[in-house]
Design a protein around this motif. Structure first.
Motif, mmCIF file in Angstrom:
data_model
loop_
_atom_site.group_PDB
_atom_site.id
_atom_site.type_symbol
_atom_site.label_atom_id
_atom_site.label_comp_id
_atom_site.label_asym_id
_atom_site.label_seq_id
_atom_site.Cartn_x
_atom_site.Cartn_y
_atom_site.Cartn_z
ATOM 1 N N VAL A 1 0.847 -1.194 0.000
ATOM 2 C CA VAL A 1 0.000 0.000 0.000
ATOM 3 C C VAL A 1 0.883 1.245 0.000
ATOM 4 N N VAL A 2 0.648 2.107 -0.978
ATOM 5 C CA VAL A 2 1.325 3.399 -1.045
ATOM 6 C C VAL A 2 0.578 4.365 -0.133
ATOM 7 N N THR A 3 1.291 4.932 0.839
ATOM 8 C CA THR A 3 0.625 5.778 1.835
ATOM 9 C C THR A 3 1.050 7.245 1.703
ATOM 10 N N ALA A 4 1.448 7.619 0.503
ATOM 11 C CA ALA A 4 1.813 9.021 0.266
ATOM 12 C C ALA A 4 1.300 9.459 -1.093
ATOM 13 N N MET A 5 0.980 10.737 -1.183
ATOM 14 C CA MET A 5 0.509 11.295 -2.453
ATOM 15 C C MET A 5 1.059 12.698 -2.622
ATOM 16 N N ASP A 6 1.376 13.034 -3.872
ATOM 17 C CA ASP A 6 1.784 14.387 -4.223
ATOM 18 C C ASP A 6 0.668 15.025 -5.046
ATOM 19 N N ILE A 7 0.344 16.262 -4.717
ATOM 20 C CA ILE A 7 -0.681 16.998 -5.457
ATOM 21 C C ILE A 7 -0.047 18.283 -6.004
ATOM 22 N N LYS B 1 0.117 11.785 8.665
ATOM 23 C CA LYS B 1 1.418 11.450 9.252
ATOM 24 C C LYS B 1 2.330 12.673 9.152
ATOM 25 N N TYR B 2 2.559 13.127 7.920
ATOM 26 C CA TYR B 2 3.278 14.394 7.751
ATOM 27 C C TYR B 2 2.964 15.004 6.395
ATOM 28 N N VAL C 1 0.083 9.427 4.995
ATOM 29 C CA VAL C 1 -0.907 9.048 5.999
ATOM 30 C C VAL C 1 -0.336 7.950 6.901
ATOM 31 N N GLN C 2 -0.959 7.782 8.053
ATOM 32 C CA GLN C 2 -0.486 6.808 9.046
ATOM 33 C C GLN C 2 -0.532 5.390 8.466
ATOM 34 N N PRO C 3 0.371 4.516 8.917
ATOM 35 C CA PRO C 3 0.503 3.199 8.315
ATOM 36 C C PRO C 3 -0.491 2.142 8.807
ATOM 37 N N ASP C 4 -1.443 2.525 9.658
ATOM 38 C CA ASP C 4 -2.451 1.536 10.082
ATOM 39 C C ASP C 4 -3.660 1.616 9.153
ATOM 40 N N LYS C 5 -4.225 0.438 8.880
ATOM 41 C CA LYS C 5 -5.291 0.339 7.875
ATOM 42 C C LYS C 5 -6.498 1.213 8.206
ATOM 43 N N ALA C 6 -6.854 1.280 9.498
ATOM 44 C CA ALA C 6 -8.016 2.094 9.888
ATOM 45 C C ALA C 6 -7.818 3.552 9.468
#
Ligand SMILES: [Zn+2]
Length: 136
Positions: free
Chosen positions: A54-60, A86-87, A121-126
């Motif tokens: 799962v990719v948990t980062a995005m650039d806009i 997350k940051y 975003v935080q690495p937990d699925k919720a």
């Protein structure tokens, strides 16, 4: 390896696309490109959901002319204190929700993040798969 993008980030991108349907996506990104892959980055699908990365980062991309004002979006995200964050990196600054929480610090990475903002975003699925609307 099979990978996908965190649902919370897909939701964010959908909301931004609704706000700014003609925005540039020139500097958008999810999975790491060659530069990202060479270092530790949430753009790499290191978070595992079963056997899917799962990719948990995005650039806009910042595109003020077409209604996608990165500064305004970042300000709204920070103000929301959304627990999924997350940051964020934007315009030579970084802000983290847990480490020195919500204090802007200088960011001196190779990419100054002046053409796009970065959200991890935080690495937990919720958290990463929550599709609750973002407060923008
Ligand atoms: Zn990024």
């Amino acid at each position: 390896m099979a990978w996908r993008v965190a649902k919370s980030l897909i939701r964010l991108r959908e909301q931004i696309n609704e706000m700014a349907p003609d925005r540039s996506k020139a500097s958008d990104g999810t999975i790491g490109d060659a530069a990202h892959a060479s270092r530790s980055s949430d753009h790499n699908p290191w978070v595992k959901d079963g056997n899917i990365g799962v990719v948990t980062a995005m650039d806009i991309t910042n595109d003020i002319v077409h209604g996608c004002d990165a500064q305004a979006l970042v300000d709204a995200l920070v103000a929301s204190r959304d627990p999924r964050i997350k940051y964020i990196i934007w315009n030579r600054k970084k802000i983290n929700s847990r480490f020195q929480p919500w204090v802007w610090r200088n960011y001196t990475g190779v990419n100054p993040h002046t053409k796009h903002f970065h959200l991890s975003v935080q690495p937990d699925k919720a958290s990463y798969d929550s599709t609750v609307p973002w407060q923008l």
